[in-house]
Design an enzyme around this catalytic site. Structure first.
Site, mmCIF file in Angstrom:
data_model
loop_
_atom_site.group_PDB
_atom_site.id
_atom_site.type_symbol
_atom_site.label_atom_id
_atom_site.label_comp_id
_atom_site.label_asym_id
_atom_site.label_seq_id
_atom_site.Cartn_x
_atom_site.Cartn_y
_atom_site.Cartn_z
ATOM 1 N N TYR A 61 43.072 14.778 -2.355
ATOM 2 C CA TYR A 61 42.920 14.305 -0.982
ATOM 3 C C TYR A 61 41.461 14.504 -0.571
ATOM 4 C CZ TYR A 61 43.797 19.256 0.412
ATOM 5 O OH TYR A 61 43.770 20.616 0.566
ATOM 6 N N GLU A 104 41.912 8.962 -2.221
ATOM 7 C CA GLU A 104 42.864 9.131 -1.128
ATOM 8 C C GLU A 104 42.127 9.688 0.092
ATOM 9 O OE1 GLU A 104 47.345 10.803 -0.890
ATOM 10 O OE2 GLU A 104 45.838 12.313 -1.342
ATOM 11 N N TYR A 170 45.754 7.183 4.389
ATOM 12 C CA TYR A 170 46.763 8.182 4.016
ATOM 13 C C TYR A 170 47.616 8.550 5.235
ATOM 14 C CZ TYR A 170 48.332 12.600 1.729
ATOM 15 O OH TYR A 170 49.041 13.633 1.181
ATOM 16 N N HIS A 173 52.931 12.768 4.289
ATOM 17 C CA HIS A 173 52.896 14.228 4.281
ATOM 18 C C HIS A 173 52.474 14.857 5.596
ATOM 19 C CE1 HIS A 173 52.233 13.290 -0.189
ATOM 20 N NE2 HIS A 173 53.500 13.572 0.013
ATOM 21 N N TYR A 175 50.253 13.969 7.794
ATOM 22 C CA TYR A 175 48.850 13.948 8.203
ATOM 23 C C TYR A 175 48.641 12.973 9.374
ATOM 24 C CZ TYR A 175 48.037 16.918 4.172
ATOM 25 O OH TYR A 175 48.071 17.962 3.274
ATOM 26 N N ASP A 266 58.096 16.458 -0.968
ATOM 27 C CA ASP A 266 57.680 15.413 -1.886
ATOM 28 C C ASP A 266 57.689 15.928 -3.319
ATOM 29 O OD1 ASP A 266 56.905 12.744 -1.708
ATOM 30 O OD2 ASP A 266 54.894 13.265 -2.350
ATOM 31 N N CYS A 344 57.227 17.517 -17.996
ATOM 32 C CA CYS A 344 57.148 18.421 -16.848
ATOM 33 C C CYS A 344 58.497 19.118 -16.676
ATOM 34 C CB CYS A 344 56.814 17.590 -15.616
ATOM 35 S SG CYS A 344 57.008 18.468 -14.069
ATOM 36 N N ASP A 417 61.338 35.834 -35.426
ATOM 37 C CA ASP A 417 61.919 36.334 -34.174
ATOM 38 C C ASP A 417 63.189 37.110 -34.481
ATOM 39 O OD1 ASP A 417 61.534 35.536 -30.963
ATOM 40 O OD2 ASP A 417 63.506 36.343 -31.536
ATOM 41 N N ASP A 643 53.595 38.202 -22.695
ATOM 42 C CA ASP A 643 54.159 39.267 -21.878
ATOM 43 C C ASP A 643 54.018 40.637 -22.513
ATOM 44 O OD1 ASP A 643 54.947 37.617 -19.793
ATOM 45 O OD2 ASP A 643 56.812 37.059 -20.794
HETATM 46 P P1 ADP Z 1 56.594 35.810 -24.076
HETATM 47 O O1 ADP Z 1 56.903 35.311 -22.689
HETATM 48 O O2 ADP Z 1 55.372 36.664 -24.123
HETATM 49 O O3 ADP Z 1 56.597 34.723 -25.083
HETATM 50 P P2 ADP Z 1 59.364 36.616 -24.521
HETATM 51 O O4 ADP Z 1 59.970 37.842 -23.946
HETATM 52 O O5 ADP Z 1 59.772 35.311 -23.968
HETATM 53 O O6 ADP Z 1 57.788 36.823 -24.475
HETATM 54 O O7 ADP Z 1 59.679 36.557 -26.060
HETATM 55 C C1 ADP Z 1 59.570 37.670 -26.881
HETATM 56 C C2 ADP Z 1 60.319 37.366 -28.157
HETATM 57 O O8 ADP Z 1 59.960 38.351 -29.104
HETATM 58 C C3 ADP Z 1 61.839 37.426 -28.034
HETATM 59 O O9 ADP Z 1 62.404 36.214 -28.516
HETATM 60 C C4 ADP Z 1 62.258 38.596 -28.946
HETATM 61 O O10 ADP Z 1 63.461 38.322 -29.627
HETATM 62 C C5 ADP Z 1 61.102 38.672 -29.901
HETATM 63 N N1 ADP Z 1 60.836 39.986 -30.488
HETATM 64 C C6 ADP Z 1 60.696 41.180 -29.856
HETATM 65 N N2 ADP Z 1 60.445 42.160 -30.741
HETATM 66 C C7 ADP Z 1 60.408 41.580 -31.948
HETATM 67 C C8 ADP Z 1 60.176 42.057 -33.269
HETATM 68 N N3 ADP Z 1 59.946 43.336 -33.498
HETATM 69 N N4 ADP Z 1 60.220 41.183 -34.289
HETATM 70 C C9 ADP Z 1 60.460 39.874 -34.071
HETATM 71 N N5 ADP Z 1 60.694 39.374 -32.845
HETATM 72 C C10 ADP Z 1 60.665 40.204 -31.802
HETATM 73 FE FE1 SF4 Z 2 53.684 21.479 -12.543
HETATM 74 FE FE2 SF4 Z 2 53.399 21.717 -15.160
HETATM 75 FE FE3 SF4 Z 2 55.461 22.919 -13.951
HETATM 76 FE FE4 SF4 Z 2 55.384 20.292 -14.200
HETATM 77 S S1 SF4 Z 2 55.497 21.782 -15.860
HETATM 78 S S2 SF4 Z 2 55.889 21.393 -12.345
HETATM 79 S S3 SF4 Z 2 53.221 19.853 -13.974
HETATM 80 S S4 SF4 Z 2 53.291 23.359 -13.668
#
Ligand code: ADP
Ligand code: SF4
Length: 684
Positions: A61, A104, A170, A173, A175, A266, A344, A417, A643
């Site tokens: 915008y 826009e 525009y 939304h 505006y 929207d 998406c 995994d 994570d």
């Molecule tokens: P991120 O969001 O960082 O990807 P998640 O919590 O979604 O983390 O995924 C972590 C994955 O790691 C899970 O699927 C879990 O089963 C796997 N995991 C955890 N510890 C082990 C390990 N020692 N060996 C293999 N896989 C593992």
């Molecule tokens: Fe937005 Fe990407 Fe989530 Fe789609 S996947 S809603 S584009 S952040």
């Protein structure tokens, strides 16, 4: 692969007044958190969309005048020649790929901030500012209206100088031009108020002055909100929008229909809307004008797109979020690679970026927002720089993205995994009410991995430090995720809470592992994103009595950033979840939670207490590994991603996995471009 002939219709050119769009893929305007503060980022991001095949690429915008200032958000401006110079670079970049560039032009009226310009807010009628601020907008007099029309015309002339092919008025939304259209917001008694003909006068005049200013060198488009979702007291899609079209339907060169109220209506998240959800409001309007029509609806399926065109709902496929998640969506359909579209998921993390005033980001597309500052491209990634073999432990969003991106670079990758299925946290989170689309994060990557013969995947393979030491990989990536805290420490809760060790206390991990809560449930949310609300919804629908308690003033308060908070609260209210805000958990007894509520203590009885407070990284494997002689077993690096490094959103986990894959074997330090305002030229 040749394109599926069913999709040929999507690649037909469409005339828009004096210009021709090369195909029907229309990237409608969307905020990017880049705007005038981050012009390099904005230019590079829009160029990637054009390169990916969007026939029309629209800007953020773009304010026509300092009386419409959205600071601290990073909107665009076309106030002076410096803006022209900046935006000329954007149009050049878009034109390099044969696409049309649209701008826009925007005036927010009472829905501006004007915090920086300190200009009085303008509105059709005197009223408090729409953003909850202690200030009021003044009613525009006829001189103000003339000034506004002049500003629109001047901005349109600058848009032509900058090289735009489509110039917008525009009126969506909420505006300013929409504030005139709305019978609720416009209480004028002069020629600009009262009847719809009068309320549409400003819009008509804005179209006219824009047309005069562009003088056939660009098309004039109107983005109009078709329904403000206020029933018959408001502007409606079945009474008012058709009347506007009957009066001025032939005046512009293109109609872009959107929702009229807030942006949240929207760009609704997938939790609260299906693909194509706006059809109920826009269907039938195209028949009332001979001009081409565009609208959005989170379209990612080419079959649905074709259906929109064939059923005469619209002439283009309008898209903001699908173009963010996959800037190359059109090209993938063109090349018969629609299976590779990064669909998406409708999570609205992209909306949160703008709402937080930072550059755009996306859960599905980790390169979004990084085109300029990190030089990342959504489809291209450097080929491998060594013959290294990478072992990744953990196949959640971080591990999967890392494997897919490393695999694309050509590295030999082993992904192991512990679980029977890949997906990590998604396995549970996508099973929560309304979140099934989130599984697309896993499924897209699984599909891309299935095309690579240099990536091996092992399930039900929990890796120990000894397994890794004996494996023979050059690099080890740990993506083992996180777990929910059991001690009550959260955003507001600084210290562990006593009494949480009883069997009646569950975390989301316990529920994911199959433990069923009993009887009356208290969900304590000191995390503030989706989990507390989604669990409340699930358990209430299973018939439990549910109290959602949070120390924040709003339930799921961070979801204000994803434009979902009001919808979540409404849903919880509708299904009968009791909501207790500003309740800070200070202790738990065997069957009761003790909350502090504005200085007094409250006791809430429960059969099950569910703690959604914070997460801790699962660092066990990392600790065991680095305690041993990993270098001595030939491993060159051990890296945590996602994570298990720092628990955050799925978007951040994907980003972390992607960043590792980009950086592997880089000898140069990471460059993250920063945009700094240029000081005005002057004596040194
Ligand atoms: P991120 O969001 O960082 O990807 P998640 O919590 O979604 O983390 O995924 C972590 C994955 O790691 C899970 O699927 C879990 O089963 C796997 N995991 C955890 N510890 C082990 C390990 N020692 N060996 C293999 N896989 C593992
Ligand atoms: Fe937005 Fe990407 Fe989530 Fe789609 S996947 S809603 S584009 S952040």
């Amino acid at each position: 692969m040749p394109r599926d002939p069913r999709y040929d219709i999507l690649f037909e050119p469409v005339q828009i007044g004096p210009v021709a769009a090369p195909n029907r893929f229309f990237q409608t305007a969307h905020a990017s958190g880049m705007g005038h503060l981050r012009p390099e980022s904005h230019q590079a991001m829009r160029e990637v969309k054009a390169e990916g095949g969007w026939g029309v690429v629209t800007t953020d915008y773009c304010s026509i005048d300092p009386s419409s200032d959205d600071s601290p958000y990073s909107y665009l401006t076309l106030w002076d020649d410096e803006d022209v110079r900046q935006l000329a670079r954007v149009t050049e970049a878009i034109h390099r790929h044969g696409s049309l560039a649209a701008v826009e032009l925007w005036h927010g009226g009472a829905l501006s901030n004007n915090r920086q310009s300190r200009m009085p807010l303008l509105a059709p009628s005197a009223r408090p500012a729409h953003y909850a601020q202690p200030m009021s907008a003044r009613a525009m007099d006829l001189a103000d209206i003339r000034t506004l029309l002049d500003a629109q015309a001047a901005a349109a002339r600058r848009a032509i100088k900058a090289g735009f092919d489509i110039v917008y008025v525009y009126a969506g939304h909420g505006y300013l031009p929409f504030q005139f259209l709305s019978p609720r917001l416009n209480q004028r008694t002069d020629a600009y108020g009262g009847s719809l003909a009068n309320r549409a006068r400003l819009l008509k005049e804005m179209i006219e002055v824009t047309g005069e200013a562009v003088a056939g060198r660009a098309a004039v488009a109107v983005r109009m909100g078709v329904d403000e979702l206020a029933g018959p007291d408001g502007f409606t899609h079945d009474r008012d929008a058709p009347e506007v079209l009957s009066r001025i339907g032939e005046l512009p060169d293109l109609w872009d229909f959107c929702m009229a109220g807030s942006l949240g209506d929207d760009s609704k998240s997938a939790r609260f809307s299906e693909e194509g959800f706006q059809e109920q409001y826009v269907a039938g309007l195209k028949r009332l004008t001979s001009k081409p029509v565009v609208s959005v609806g989170r379209f990612t399926s080419p079959d649905r797109m074709v259906s929109q065109i064939k059923r005469g709902i619209q002439d283009f496929i309008g898209a903001a979020r699908p173009s963010i998640a996959d800037p190359f969506l059109p090209m993938k359909i063109r090349d018969g690679r629609e299976d590779e579209i990064r669909e998406c998921i409708g999570c609205n993390i992209c909306r949160s970026a703008n709402n937080e005033g930072v550059p755009l980001r996306c859960t599905q597309n980790p390169t979004m927002g990084e085109e300029w500052r990190r030089g990342w491209h959504p489809e291209r990634i450097p080929t491998k720089a060594s013959e290294a073999h990478v072992l990744i432990a953990g196949g959640g969003p971080a591990g999967l993205e890392c494997a897919a991106a490393l695999g694309k670079r050509g590295y030999r990758v082993t992904l192991a995994d512990a679980a029977r299925e890949l997906g990590g946290r998604l396995r549970f989170e996508a099973s929560l009410p309304g979140l099934s689309t989130w599984m697309r994060v896993r499924d897209h990557r699984l599909h891309m991995l299935s095309k690579l013969d240099n990536v091996d995947v092992f399930l039900e393979s929990r890796m120990t430090a000894d397994d890794i030491l004996g494996f023979g990989a050059d690099h080890v990536v740990l993506a083992t995720g996180s777990y929910w805290r059991r001690d009550g420490v959260g955003s507001h809760g600084e210290v562990p809470i006593t009494g949480l060790d009883g069997g009646a206390v569950l975390t989301p991990d316990d529920i994911a592992a199959g433990q069923a809560p009993k009887g009356k449930i208290v969900i304590y949310d000191d995390d503030h994103y989706f989990m507390g609300g989604a669990l409340s919804e699930r358990f209430r629908k299973m018939g439990h009595e549910v109290t959602f308690a949070t120390p924040a003033p709003l339930v799921s308060s961070w979801t204000q950033m994803t434009d979902e908070q009001a919808f979540i609260e409404q849903r919880l209210r509708e299904i009968g979840v009791e909501m207790a805000t500003r309740r800070k958990l200070i202790a738990a007894e065997a069957d009761a939670a003790i909350f502090e509520h504005c200085g007094t203590l409250e006791r809430h009885r429960f059969d099950t207490l569910v703690l959604v407070t914070g997460r801790l990284p699962d660092t066990r494997l990392h600790e065991a590994l680095i305690a041993g002689d990993w270098r001595g077993s030939g491993i060159r690096s051990v890296t945590q991603i996602g994570d298990c490094l720092a628990p955050s959103s799925i978007a951040d986990a994907v980003f972390s996995g992607h960043r590792y894959a980009r950086r592997l074997d880089s000898v140069e330090p990471e460059v993250v471009g920063r945009e700094r305002p240029c000081p005005p030229a002057g004596p040194t």
